[in-house]
Motif scaffolding. Sequence first.
Motif, PDB file in Angstrom:
ATOM      1  N   ASN A 134       0.869  -1.165   0.000  1.00  0.00           N
ATOM      2  CA  ASN A 134       0.000   0.000   0.000  1.00  0.00           C
ATOM      3  C   ASN A 134       0.907   1.216   0.000  1.00  0.00           C
ATOM      4  N   GLY A 135       1.589   1.415  -1.122  1.00  0.00           N
ATOM      5  CA  GLY A 135       2.552   2.514  -1.195  1.00  0.00           C
ATOM      6  C   GLY A 135       3.737   2.177  -0.320  1.00  0.00           C
ATOM      7  N   VAL A 136       4.040   3.025   0.638  1.00  0.00           N
ATOM      8  CA  VAL A 136       5.144   2.733   1.540  1.00  0.00           C
ATOM      9  C   VAL A 136       4.657   2.121   2.845  1.00  0.00           C
ATOM     10  N   ASP A 137       3.354   1.847   2.945  1.00  0.00           N
ATOM     11  CA  ASP A 137       2.814   1.220   4.151  1.00  0.00           C
ATOM     12  C   ASP A 137       2.535  -0.252   3.907  1.00  0.00           C
ATOM     13  N   MET A 191      -0.105   5.449  17.368  1.00  0.00           N
ATOM     14  CA  MET A 191       0.066   6.803  16.836  1.00  0.00           C
ATOM     15  C   MET A 191       1.349   6.938  16.002  1.00  0.00           C
ATOM     16  N   ALA A 193       2.062   5.363  13.534  1.00  0.00           N
ATOM     17  CA  ALA A 193       1.693   5.282  12.112  1.00  0.00           C
ATOM     18  C   ALA A 193       1.265   6.634  11.558  1.00  0.00           C
ATOM     19  N   SER A 194       1.067   7.605  12.424  1.00  0.00           N
ATOM     20  CA  SER A 194       0.594   8.912  11.949  1.00  0.00           C
ATOM     21  C   SER A 194       1.733   9.886  11.670  1.00  0.00           C
ATOM     22  N   ILE A 195       2.960   9.418  11.793  1.00  0.00           N
ATOM     23  CA  ILE A 195       4.076  10.286  11.396  1.00  0.00           C
ATOM     24  C   ILE A 195       4.914   9.572  10.349  1.00  0.00           C
ATOM     25  N   THR A 196       5.518  10.365   9.496  1.00  0.00           N
ATOM     26  CA  THR A 196       6.361   9.788   8.468  1.00  0.00           C
ATOM     27  C   THR A 196       7.738   9.504   9.068  1.00  0.00           C
ATOM     28  N   GLY A 244      -0.315  17.072  18.292  1.00  0.00           N
ATOM     29  CA  GLY A 244      -0.671  16.181  17.195  1.00  0.00           C
ATOM     30  C   GLY A 244       0.540  15.410  16.736  1.00  0.00           C
ATOM     31  N   ASN A 245       0.518  15.017  15.467  1.00  0.00           N
ATOM     32  CA  ASN A 245       1.601  14.162  14.988  1.00  0.00           C
ATOM     33  C   ASN A 245       2.942  14.886  14.854  1.00  0.00           C
ATOM     34  N   ALA A 246       2.925  16.205  14.638  1.00  0.00           N
ATOM     35  CA  ALA A 246       4.202  16.920  14.497  1.00  0.00           C
ATOM     36  C   ALA A 246       4.949  16.955  15.832  1.00  0.00           C
ATOM     37  N   ARG A 249       6.199  13.504  16.700  1.00  0.00           N
ATOM     38  CA  ARG A 249       7.440  13.197  15.976  1.00  0.00           C
ATOM     39  C   ARG A 249       8.650  13.679  16.797  1.00  0.00           C
TER      40      ARG A 249
ATOM     41  N   LEU C  15      -4.131   7.742  -0.757  1.00  0.00           N
ATOM     42  CA  LEU C  15      -2.682   7.713  -0.935  1.00  0.00           C
ATOM     43  C   LEU C  15      -2.352   8.797  -1.974  1.00  0.00           C
ATOM     44  N   ASN C  30       4.022  14.830   6.656  1.00  0.00           N
ATOM     45  CA  ASN C  30       3.333  14.812   7.949  1.00  0.00           C
ATOM     46  C   ASN C  30       1.973  15.511   7.887  1.00  0.00           C
ATOM     47  N   LEU C  33      -0.465  13.011   6.505  1.00  0.00           N
ATOM     48  CA  LEU C  33      -0.853  12.078   7.567  1.00  0.00           C
ATOM     49  C   LEU C  33      -1.796  12.760   8.558  1.00  0.00           C
ATOM     50  N   ILE C  40       3.229   9.374  -0.439  1.00  0.00           N
ATOM     51  CA  ILE C  40       4.366   8.659  -1.019  1.00  0.00           C
ATOM     52  C   ILE C  40       5.102   9.648  -1.910  1.00  0.00           C
ATOM     53  N   LEU C  54      -0.718   3.688  -8.406  1.00  0.00           N
ATOM     54  CA  LEU C  54      -1.108   3.121  -7.105  1.00  0.00           C
ATOM     55  C   LEU C  54      -1.943   4.081  -6.270  1.00  0.00           C
ATOM     56  N   ASP C 254      -0.132  19.916  13.922  1.00  0.00           N
ATOM     57  CA  ASP C 254      -0.886  19.356  15.056  1.00  0.00           C
ATOM     58  C   ASP C 254      -2.362  19.759  14.997  1.00  0.00           C
ATOM     59  N   TYR C 257      -4.145  17.695  12.589  1.00  0.00           N
ATOM     60  CA  TYR C 257      -4.294  16.348  13.159  1.00  0.00           C
ATOM     61  C   TYR C 257      -5.509  16.281  14.090  1.00  0.00           C
ATOM     62  N   ASN C 258      -5.668  17.321  14.906  1.00  0.00           N
ATOM     63  CA  ASN C 258      -6.738  17.325  15.907  1.00  0.00           C
ATOM     64  C   ASN C 258      -8.047  17.935  15.410  1.00  0.00           C
TER      65      ASN C 258
END
Lengths: 273, 273, 273
Positions: A134-137, A191, A193-196, A244-246, A249, C15, C30, C33, C40, C54, C254, C257-258
């Motif tokens: 699935n791409g890079v996942d 979580m 999985a929510s950051i690259t 959040g994800n930033a 990270r 994707l 990020n 995400l 990707i 893809l 962030d 994300y939220n």
Amino acid sequence: MFQTIFANVRKACPLVHNITNYVTVNDCANMLLACGASPIMADDEEEVEEITALCAGLNINIGTLNRRTIASMLLAGKRANVLGHPVVLDPVGAGASKLRTETAERLLKEVKFTVIRGNISEIKTLAYGNGTTNGVDADVADRVTDENLPEMVAFAKAFAAKTGAVIAITGAIDIVADSSRAYCIRNGHPMMASITGTGCQLSAMTAAFVAANREQALEATAAAVAAMGYAGELAYERRSATDGNATYRNGIIDAIYNMTPETLEKGARYEVY
Amino acid sequence: MFQTIFANVRKACPLVHNITNYVTVNDCANMLLACGASPIMADDEEEVEEITALCAGLNINIGTLNRRTIASMLLAGKRANVLGHPVVLDPVGAGASKLRTETAERLLKEVKFTVIRGNISEIKTLAYGNGTTNGVDADVADRVTDENLPEMVAFAKAFAAKTGAVIAITGAIDIVADSSRAYCIRNGHPMMASITGTGCQLSAMTAAFVAANREQALEATAAAVAAMGYAGELAYERRSATDGNATYRNGIIDAIYNMTPETLEKGARYEVY
Amino acid sequence: MFQTIFANVRKACPLVHNITNYVTVNDCANMLLACGASPIMADDEEEVEEITALCAGLNINIGTLNRRTIASMLLAGKRANVLGHPVVLDPVGAGASKLRTETAERLLKEVKFTVIRGNISEIKTLAYGNGTTNGVDADVADRVTDENLPEMVAFAKAFAAKTGAVIAITGAIDIVADSSRAYCIRNGHPMMASITGTGCQLSAMTAAFVAANREQALEATAAAVAAMGYAGELAYERRSATDGNATYRNGIIDAIYNMTPETLEKGARYEVY
């Protein structure tokens, strides 16, 4: 045991040569510094052999590969082999394109890797010559679960036997195997999985861990995988409601920076098969 | 005096052209914005002369050089010279590979630099044609200390006289010299060594400082070096117990963003020789 | 309505293939995400067609273009067109160099774009074949204001009619238009100009929004623009006194994300013309 392994990284401060993608390269560099190692990035054919000779380990990541950098990966990998330096392969997106799959296969053929770290779809692609992706996942259908764990452990050991490399399959449950033993590591947080780049960062850190623990590639890889997962847990605990994800990270890198050999030893959760 | 220099940057908002590595490029861009300048990154031969013509200064960093970008560095540097724009060289890893050493030497021969900023190992490599190095970090044996400071100041002044550039040697003690005067700057914090790119960010910021203070390249460079070190101190003070190098990285950029000409004037610690 | 559009992104997890600059690429990943999509990055001619196949959408950003990546942009764009995938163009710095202007024009000629997002100077360059520019920032003289809004809306609609793409002109006031309707979006905060890459991140996010809302490209683009601006407001509110642009950068990601579909619906401020 992870305690001694991590202490060796902090003591040796290994210089790690990275030929890696431009998406997560800064995180890889800061993660190497966080764990006590030093990063150097160099991807030109004219210098990669020399740079790798200066270093204690090499990390090859095919995340944003191109013709120029593929040539450099091969040159650096072969030179590291001649010098006896540990080499890590991160086959990002193997299975997602012919170029990635064939490059990963060519690297496996021409370079002897100490560790191959990827998600289950990437590793299956390398093992079987094709795979879902699935791409890079990782593809959901492929995921390691408690139900398929014995089968997956056997798969990892067999692929380790075939390649001579430690195989690290990371996901909700991580498997780190050589031909005879496998660590199943239970650290981590969804979580992540929510950051690259957590995978890329882990591969870079793994290169540092094996470089500082040359005789214990299996344990060193398992320790790096556990450290990354545990850092994901710690960063999640410290997260505030508006983070959040930033911020997460940064929190993961921070958690590695502040992790001690002792806290890793206590925080690691795994079984050995 | 640093006060006026920094105020000029905030007033002029110089546009700075960067040909730099892909590891720390985002931090360089955000650091330029933090100090009041504007970044533009462009590295293709077909456009670098035009882009540099639009800008007030040029920052050349050889961190992840390759044949394509080396050609661009030469083109842009020469064009900036013709236009009379200040040009900064950051010879990342000079001494670590023949390609880096020779590229730095070629740049020095074909381009007139306003400022050359590196660690002591990199600068020694440029001055003597060879040097010890530890990848992209300075070799411990080379480090500037209070004991060897007079000798190092003399070295920096002599290399400044030879190149016609302001020489900035950064480390625990920073030396910024032209042929007749040297600033020894005492700002900074050891934790700065735990993040990637403080040197790259400083070189980018230096280009902005000299672009906004054309007649005072020595003082402008010293002010940029002091600002960076002082930001490292401020970010350390603000650090919480669970923060690590990733948060510290953000903290340094934040500290430049919030720094005023007045606080820089008060926070800078240096002697002039 | 933005509520449903954002909910569709979170549900579809599209994707998105990005051929983008190396300055802000990590933030783009990020941000994708954060909004619920997956990134990707792939820019080699040998794989871009396969990778784009893809994916559910393609984001082309010319920020650090070079001959190699321009060829990849054309290949990927054409392939995405054949497959019917939405394609976003971010013409970073069009007008700043002949290479950028001509590349943007060539892309417009050979690829059908779903959305074109840029600042007013970039969009004027595309529309008129030339324009003023301030590097990668909009020229002050060009800016959209309440005074020139009717004229700017008419310009955006006309360019949308000519290109068949949704036109997103972002700045203090954002205009998102197709040939018949325009959203004027009032979200955002001036501090967003102090970080690099908010435009790039928005273009990436826009690709995700249109990929998950195939029949509503105008509304999806407007929702993405409003989400980005609203995130800038939220991140500003949460800012502490010592935070600067680096922390603000994380804060915006962030906030996406939220953000929930509901909070976006409430926070979006716009008029439709």
